[in-house]
Design a protein around this motif. Structure first.
Motif, PDB file in Angstrom:
ATOM      1  N   THR A  69       5.021 -10.265   6.048  1.00  0.00           N
ATOM      2  CA  THR A  69       3.815 -10.948   5.576  1.00  0.00           C
ATOM      3  C   THR A  69       3.523 -12.216   6.367  1.00  0.00           C
ATOM      4  OG1 THR A  69       4.238 -10.106   3.362  1.00  0.00           O
ATOM      5  CG2 THR A  69       2.715 -11.959   3.554  1.00  0.00           C
ATOM      6  N   ASP A  70       4.558 -12.902   6.811  1.00  0.00           N
ATOM      7  CA  ASP A  70       4.366 -14.181   7.501  1.00  0.00           C
ATOM      8  C   ASP A  70       4.008 -14.012   8.965  1.00  0.00           C
ATOM      9  OD1 ASP A  70       5.006 -15.758   5.228  1.00  0.00           O
ATOM     10  OD2 ASP A  70       7.129 -15.366   5.565  1.00  0.00           O
ATOM     11  N   LEU A  71       4.478 -12.925   9.601  1.00  0.00           N
ATOM     12  CA  LEU A  71       4.334 -12.804  11.055  1.00  0.00           C
ATOM     13  C   LEU A  71       3.388 -11.702  11.501  1.00  0.00           C
ATOM     14  CD1 LEU A  71       8.087 -13.275  12.109  1.00  0.00           C
ATOM     15  CD2 LEU A  71       6.286 -15.012  12.002  1.00  0.00           C
ATOM     16  N   ASP A  72       3.242 -10.659  10.718  1.00  0.00           N
ATOM     17  CA  ASP A  72       2.446  -9.505  11.138  1.00  0.00           C
ATOM     18  C   ASP A  72       0.984  -9.654  10.730  1.00  0.00           C
ATOM     19  OD1 ASP A  72       4.568  -8.091  12.321  1.00  0.00           O
ATOM     20  OD2 ASP A  72       5.214  -7.320  10.368  1.00  0.00           O
ATOM     21  N   LEU A  73       0.118  -8.935  11.463  1.00  0.00           N
ATOM     22  CA  LEU A  73      -1.283  -8.844  11.074  1.00  0.00           C
ATOM     23  C   LEU A  73      -1.387  -8.207   9.697  1.00  0.00           C
ATOM     24  CD1 LEU A  73      -2.805  -7.542  14.425  1.00  0.00           C
ATOM     25  CD2 LEU A  73      -3.279  -9.762  13.391  1.00  0.00           C
ATOM     26  N   TRP A  74      -2.343  -8.684   8.911  1.00  0.00           N
ATOM     27  CA  TRP A  74      -2.523  -8.148   7.560  1.00  0.00           C
ATOM     28  C   TRP A  74      -3.457  -6.939   7.564  1.00  0.00           C
ATOM     29  CZ3 TRP A  74      -2.979 -11.624   2.677  1.00  0.00           C
ATOM     30  CH2 TRP A  74      -1.822 -12.398   2.541  1.00  0.00           C
ATOM     31  N   PRO A  75      -3.223  -5.998   6.656  1.00  0.00           N
ATOM     32  CA  PRO A  75      -4.242  -4.957   6.426  1.00  0.00           C
ATOM     33  C   PRO A  75      -5.334  -5.530   5.542  1.00  0.00           C
ATOM     34  CG  PRO A  75      -2.399  -4.630   4.928  1.00  0.00           C
ATOM     35  CD  PRO A  75      -2.036  -5.822   5.796  1.00  0.00           C
ATOM     36  N   TRP A  76      -6.563  -5.066   5.762  1.00  0.00           N
ATOM     37  CA  TRP A  76      -7.681  -5.540   4.941  1.00  0.00           C
ATOM     38  C   TRP A  76      -8.430  -4.349   4.354  1.00  0.00           C
ATOM     39  CZ3 TRP A  76      -7.502 -10.504   3.728  1.00  0.00           C
ATOM     40  CH2 TRP A  76      -6.809 -11.369   4.579  1.00  0.00           C
ATOM     41  N   TRP A  77      -8.970  -3.524   5.185  1.00  0.00           N
ATOM     42  CA  TRP A  77      -9.579  -2.259   4.775  1.00  0.00           C
ATOM     43  C   TRP A  77      -9.958  -1.506   6.037  1.00  0.00           C
ATOM     44  CZ3 TRP A  77     -14.534  -1.146   6.431  1.00  0.00           C
ATOM     45  CH2 TRP A  77     -15.277  -2.226   6.908  1.00  0.00           C
ATOM     46  N   GLY A  78     -10.092  -0.189   5.943  1.00  0.00           N
ATOM     47  CA  GLY A  78     -10.517   0.629   7.076  1.00  0.00           C
ATOM     48  C   GLY A  78      -9.422   0.973   8.047  1.00  0.00           C
ATOM     49  N   GLU A  79      -8.153   0.639   7.736  1.00  0.00           N
ATOM     50  CA  GLU A  79      -7.056   0.967   8.655  1.00  0.00           C
ATOM     51  C   GLU A  79      -6.738   2.462   8.596  1.00  0.00           C
ATOM     52  OE1 GLU A  79      -6.907  -3.281   7.727  1.00  0.00           O
ATOM     53  OE2 GLU A  79      -6.752  -1.541   6.388  1.00  0.00           O
ATOM     54  N   PRO A  80      -6.507   3.109   9.744  1.00  0.00           N
ATOM     55  CA  PRO A  80      -6.155   4.535   9.756  1.00  0.00           C
ATOM     56  C   PRO A  80      -4.817   4.788   9.055  1.00  0.00           C
ATOM     57  CG  PRO A  80      -6.903   3.834  11.925  1.00  0.00           C
ATOM     58  CD  PRO A  80      -6.719   2.590  11.110  1.00  0.00           C
ATOM     59  N   ILE A  81      -4.757   5.890   8.324  1.00  0.00           N
ATOM     60  CA  ILE A  81      -3.538   6.337   7.652  1.00  0.00           C
ATOM     61  C   ILE A  81      -3.005   7.546   8.402  1.00  0.00           C
ATOM     62  CG2 ILE A  81      -2.569   7.246   5.498  1.00  0.00           C
ATOM     63  CD1 ILE A  81      -4.993   5.919   4.060  1.00  0.00           C
ATOM     64  N   TYR A  82      -1.712   7.532   8.711  1.00  0.00           N
ATOM     65  CA  TYR A  82      -1.079   8.656   9.390  1.00  0.00           C
ATOM     66  C   TYR A  82      -0.035   9.285   8.469  1.00  0.00           C
ATOM     67  CZ  TYR A  82      -3.329   7.258  13.726  1.00  0.00           C
ATOM     68  OH  TYR A  82      -4.263   6.951  14.679  1.00  0.00           O
ATOM     69  N   ARG A  83      -0.061  10.606   8.411  1.00  0.00           N
ATOM     70  CA  ARG A  83       0.936  11.369   7.659  1.00  0.00           C
ATOM     71  C   ARG A  83       1.704  12.257   8.633  1.00  0.00           C
ATOM     72  NH1 ARG A  83       1.705  16.431   5.694  1.00  0.00           N
ATOM     73  NH2 ARG A  83       2.813  16.622   3.688  1.00  0.00           N
ATOM     74  N   ASN A  84       2.996  12.049   8.690  1.00  0.00           N
ATOM     75  CA  ASN A  84       3.843  12.797   9.637  1.00  0.00           C
ATOM     76  C   ASN A  84       3.285  12.732  11.056  1.00  0.00           C
ATOM     77  OD1 ASN A  84       5.341  13.465   7.389  1.00  0.00           O
ATOM     78  ND2 ASN A  84       4.538  15.548   7.221  1.00  0.00           N
ATOM     79  N   GLY A  85       2.758  11.558  11.404  1.00  0.00           N
ATOM     80  CA  GLY A  85       2.262  11.330  12.753  1.00  0.00           C
ATOM     81  C   GLY A  85       0.840  11.785  12.994  1.00  0.00           C
TER      82      GLY A  85
END
Length: 851
Positions: free
Chosen positions: A749-765
């Motif tokens: 949470t402190d170092l990585d970019l945050w998700p907000w909305w519209g991010e792609p979801i991957y299932r088994n790649g």
């Protein structure tokens, strides 16, 4: 998804005041090809009894000469598509050049990476490249101040003039009648339905009218027998043209977008075409009707100088190049930077397609396609709520508001927009009676449908200026503030002003109110007086037109609570389907009630003390509504729900009592640790409880079966309702997407970019969908995302049935700006609560599920 605007010249305006444009021509962007669907034109002609009319105001060739070439994203030349389908050949000036979007800052590069991640999963090739690669693609560019760029190799340019002429010619070949130099005086309406158009050459009978009059759409809408509000406003837009370079640019030289420099650059006949979106735009025609037909405005080199300086910094070799001319033409902008389309809420058959925000040619094909579908089928094939005319109300149509707002909107087109940014103009338009009181206590505000809503409350020891200026894709500066508000909601009691929610009352003299609501809503509303029902107002496809809660006040009276931005849309839907019955009354009471959300385990103590009535679950069960006295005030509608899953109450207070009740609640609540809270805390609470919101997670193409809301549907309630047949069919066949909760595992949470909305979801790649909303859960100490999971066939790409087993067997990742984070998928909210902080790698999420 679509690429070329029917009968428009590159997003600029074609026609005189009151011009009417209509075309059923549309493009389809699918399977790497571009195809024109003349069938939509023929179908629409049948609907209109064989007549399609298009009126313009000048000789056709003159109209089409206004604007320059435009940047589009097709995959095949239009002339090939037209020739294949119609046997006709129309030149469009199509040249595949590719485009390069530059980044001068790391934040801009992050923004491009987020866009790149989304483009890749919808089949548009793109990549993030280095400044060195930029120089290879366009040797004339100065790249020393760049940190990176995004390259979209299959982008292309077309000639606006040729495309517009080709569309008009193709339309004529298919039976469309085009009337030159014809002014629309007004649209004729009878009983709320379009019946025809009055022109300066006579009347034309029609069932459908489409206002595509661009910068004149506002005046044309107001000229009707029943006015239609279309909130847009024109600004001057500048671009320059040069003579060819000593070594002329190749026709396939990439288009450059330097958003940090506020300019775009492309080849024009071996020279340069460059314009931009300056910080200080010049709105025009505020004072009244625009009398221009087809002509440019006066040059203004002083105004253009900042953009010219930016161009010369980016391409120093242009210093000695001769400028041919500076073009100044009107462009139309809307209050939220999105185009306006769809059917008027006031007049059936009156459609709008306008306000393209300088992207008319780029977006026109898709917009034309969806509007054609809307007219033919009654709804478009994709969710386009963000473009729907009904997202606006009359309050956004003030000319002063529009003038000030477009002065902010035009530069925002190239500004860096970090998550949770807010418009600064046109504010304090709609406010709660508690606004000044909350503002004095540190409330920071956001705006929804013109209504001011508190985001969070800044403690006295915080640097307010630094907090307001903080903009980031990472952990925001308000993190600790919202954490304290969430903690108070869970351990004590908080108050959130939710007065912006849309509120309707439906009453009747007999059983008419119950009968119509039973038909319009999926749940069973024939419940005892005082009970509250969570339900959905569905369309014929079973999708959500509205997600709401309804309290039965009496046998013949109901109180309906809906999302803030549903006010116009919901009203229009109800009026469209309610019979003309003098014994049935629909009233918008949004302005009559202030709504306070009292959240937390001590809410019951506060309300008991103020009402001198027992408020425990035994005496006041969940989802119950009762009019009570709170303090000195009578007639307060108290409801045992909070929209968050936490214990508490909603208080709907007549506005004249609002300040008194609030003061009493805060005074009595001091002993219980009460404090104010805002919508950011509400968002965190509702997402960790897997509460979906309309407009974010739910839309007109989402059914209750796809988001785990089967309990809000009563298929056997004894009468038919809109959408029932579709839900029965879906129940039998299975769903093709499923709303899922994702808990990020390896995310810092402190170092990585945050998700907000519209991010792609991957299932088994493999790509499986995208997120719809997200928030940090202070309870789970993790980021939580909501999003729909699809089951795409690896062989054909077609959608297949999604089952709970399919969800549970997958390994998931969420792509945030190109970096994938592992996530656990849940179909139900996690109920295990963490009572103290633990190391993230030691946390095991409980398998215990519950609503």
């Amino acid at each position: 998804k679509g690429l070329l605007k029917p009968l428009s010249a590159g997003g600029t305006q074609c026609g005189k005041p009151g011009s009417l444009y209509w075309s059923g021509l549309s493009t389809v962007f699918k399977n790497q090809s571009l195809k024109f669907q003349f069938s939509k034109l023929r179908h629409s002609r049948r609907v209109r009894e064989g007549h399609v009319y298009v009126m313009i105001s000048e000789e056709r060739r003159k109209i089409f000469m206004w604007s320059s070439c435009a940047w589009v994203r097709p995959h095949w030349p239009l002339q090939e598509a037209w020739a294949a389908q119609s046997g006709l050949v129309f030149l469009t000036g199509y040249i595949r050049t590719g485009s390069v979007l530059l980044a001068q800052t790391q934040d801009r590069l992050i923004s491009l990476k987020r866009i790149n991640a989304r483009l890749n999963v919808i089949g548009i090739p793109s990549e993030i490249i280095s400044p060195k690669k930029v120089a290879e693609l366009h040797p004339l560019l100065n790249v020393h101040d760049l940190v990176g760029a995004m390259h979209v190799p299959e982008d292309a340019v077309v000639s606006s003039a040729d495309v517009a002429l080709a569309l008009a010619s193709a339309a004529s070949q298919n039976g469309v009648q085009i009337y030159d130099r014809t002014s629309v005086l007004h649209v004729m309406v009878k009983k709320g339905q379009v019946t025809g158009v009055e022109t300066d050459k006579g009347q034309i009978e029609c069932q459908y009218f489409v206002n595509c009059a661009g910068q004149w759409a506002y005046e044309l809408g107001l000229s009707n027998e029943e006015p239609v509000s279309i909130p847009l406003h024109a600004c001057e837009h500048f671009y320059l043209l040069t003579r060819p370079l000593e070594t002329p640019l190749q026709s396939n030289t990439p288009t450059i977008v330097d958003a940090d420099g506020r300019i775009y650059i492309r080849n024009w006949q071996g020279g340069i075409l460059s314009g931009g979106f300056e910080k200080n735009p010049k709105p025009i025609f505020t004072e009244g009707k625009n009398q221009l037909e087809i002509q440019n405005l006066q040059e203004d080199w002083d105004h253009f100088e900042p953009l010219l300086s930016s161009l010369l910094r980016r391409m120093p070799d242009l210093e000695t190049l001769e400028i041919l001319k500076l073009v100044n033409c009107p462009e139309t902008f809307t209050p939220d930077m999105r185009c306006i389309m769809g059917e008027s809420p006031a007049v059936q058959g009156y459609f709008v397609l306008a306000g393209m925000n300088s992207a008319g040619l780029s977006f026109g094909g898709g917009a034309g396609r969806y509007l054609a579908e809307w007219m033919v089928h009654g709804y478009p094939s994709e969710n386009i709520w963000e473009l729907d005319l009904k997202r606006f109300g009359a309050l956004q149509s003030s000319r002063t508001f529009l003038r000030h707002r477009v002065m902010e909107v035009m530069p925002l087109l190239y500004d860096l927009k970090v998550p949770r940014w807010d418009f600064q103009t046109g504010r304090q338009l709609r406010t709660s009676p508690l606004y000044d009181r909350l503002d004095a206590q540190g409330a920071r505000w956001m705006e929804k449908h013109g209504f001011e809503r508190p985001k969070y409350f800044v403690p006295p020891d915080k640097d307010l200026l630094a907090l307001e200026q903080s903009k980031t894709f990472y952990k925001p500066d308000w993190f600790d503030i919202v954490e304290s508000e969430v903690k108070c909601c869970k351990e004590a009691v908080c108050v959130i002003d939710m007065s912006s929610f849309t509120k309707f009352e439906i009453t009747s003299t007999g059983d008419q109110a119950l009968e119509i609501l039973q038909y319009l809503f999926s749940n069973d509303l024939d419940v005892p007086v005082g009970h509250i029902v969570h339900t959905g107002m569905l369309n014929q496809g079973g999708g959500y037109e509205n997600d709401c809660s309804i309290a039965r006040l009496s046998k013949r009276s109901f109180f309906m609570i809906s999302p803030t931005d549903q006010q116009v849309h919901c009203w229009a839907w109800l009026k469209k389907h309610m019979p003309e019955d003098s014994n049935l009354l629909l009233e918008d009471v949004t302005w009559k009630y202030t709504a306070l959300n009292l959240i937390g385990p001590r809410a019951v103590d506060v309300l008991s003390e103020l009402s001198y009535a027992p408020m425990t679950p035994d005496h006041f069960p969940s989802l119950f509504c009762k009019e009570m006295s709170v303090g000195y005030a009578n007639g307060i509608r108290v409801m045992s729900m909070t929209h968050t899953g936490e214990p508490g109450f909603m208080l709907y207070i007549p506005i004249e009592y609002a300040l008194h009740v609030y003061n009493e609640v805060m005074s009595v609540g001091q002993k219980y640790g009460i404090r104010n809270a805002g919508y950011y805390a509400l968002r965190s609470l509702r997402i960790e409880k897997f509460f979906a919101f309309w407009g974010q997670d739910l839309n007109t193409l989402t059914t209750p079966l796809e988001c785990g809301r089967e309990s809000r549907v009563k298929l056997e309630k004894g009468m038919d309702f809109i959408g029932r047949d579709a839900l029965l069919q879906q129940k039998q066949n299975g769903v093709y997407k499923r709303l899922t909760m994702f808990i990020l595992d390896d995310h810092d949470t402190d170092l990585d970019l945050w998700p907000w909305w519209g991010e792609p979801i991957y299932r088994n790649g493999q790509y499986a969908g995208k997120t719809t909303s997200s928030a940090y859960s202070y309870t789970l100490e993790r980021h939580v995302c909501l999003g729909f999971v699809h089951n795409f066939s690896e062989d054909t790409g077609e959608e297949q049935v999604v089952t709970a087993d399919f969800i549970n067997r997958g390994e998931y990742e969420i792509d945030i700006a190109g970096h994938r984070f592992q996530a656990k998928a849940k179909l139900y909210p996690v109920t295990s609560l963490f009572t103290h902080k633990r190391r993230k790698d030691d946390v095991e999420l409980s398998d215990l599920h519950g609503k």
